[in-house]
Design an enzyme around this catalytic site. Structure first.
Site, mmCIF file in Angstrom:
data_model
loop_
_atom_site.group_PDB
_atom_site.id
_atom_site.type_symbol
_atom_site.label_atom_id
_atom_site.label_comp_id
_atom_site.label_asym_id
_atom_site.label_seq_id
_atom_site.Cartn_x
_atom_site.Cartn_y
_atom_site.Cartn_z
ATOM 1 N N CYS A 201 -2.035 -3.670 5.027
ATOM 2 C CA CYS A 201 -0.754 -3.964 4.395
ATOM 3 C C CYS A 201 0.241 -2.889 4.800
ATOM 4 C CB CYS A 201 -0.878 -4.075 2.875
ATOM 5 S SG CYS A 201 -1.672 -2.688 2.065
ATOM 6 N N GLU B 98 6.931 -4.952 -5.141
ATOM 7 C CA GLU B 98 7.059 -5.526 -3.815
ATOM 8 C C GLU B 98 7.259 -7.033 -3.807
ATOM 9 O OE1 GLU B 98 4.827 -2.086 -1.330
ATOM 10 O OE2 GLU B 98 3.633 -3.862 -1.711
#
Length: 175
Positions: free
Chosen positions: A64, A113
């Site tokens: 990620c 996020e």
């Protein structure tokens, strides 16, 4: 490094340093999560390195990260796959997005996020995990992985369950 701040719909709304965006209460910014599958349908998991500033030593998706402001998500994901695991090439497909916010009690940092989920296949080839990024890796069948998450949810990053749901659904649809 800068991250791209976004509004609730994922539209660009400026930029900020990674450190500032992850300081409580956190600023909503663009991120991505990659989950690679092999030909047997197993997923490549990584345990985050102990030196990570957010959620160290927890198990999570293949990799990620954050695209730079204006950078294509798939391009940024391909770069992180090379940096974290030594994966030279993977055909990635974006399969969904979601938002989450989570505080890391061990570091005091916050994730807030707008996460783009990408999937790909990796059949063979050697992996070279970067010890500054990755503590360990494992290929796991999704059933075994879900059993592990049920038995020890605190061993996984707070975003991973949503990534797995989105990625597994898309993978089943295309395979």
């Amino acid at each position: 490094m800068l991250v791209e701040l976004v509004d609730e719909q994922g539209r660009p709304a400026g930029s900020q340093s990674v450190a500032a965006a992850h300081t409580a209460p956190g600023r909503l910014h663009r991120a991505f999560s990659v989950l690679l599958f092999d030909d047997a349908g197993r997923v490549l998991m990584q345990q985050r390195a102990a030196v990570k500033t957010r959620f160290p030593l927890l198990w999570t998706n293949t990799c990620c990260g954050h695209p730079a402001p204006g950078q294509a998500v798939a391009e940024a994901a391909a770069v992180r796959l090379r940096e974290e695991l030594g994966v030279a090439a993977a055909d990635l497909t974006e399969v969904g997005t979601f938002q989450y916010q989570a505080s890391d009690p061990s570091t005091g940092r916050v994730e807030h996020e707008f996460d783009h989920v990408l999937i790909g296949r990796l059949d063979g080839g050697s992996l070279r995990p970067n010890p500054a990024e990755v503590e360990d890796i494992a290929w796991l069948p999704t059933g075994e992985l879900r059993a592990g998450m049920t038995a020890d949810p605190s061993g996984y990053t707070p975003w991973f369950a949503q990534v797995l749901d989105i990625a597994e659904s898309a993978y089943r649809t295309t395979n």
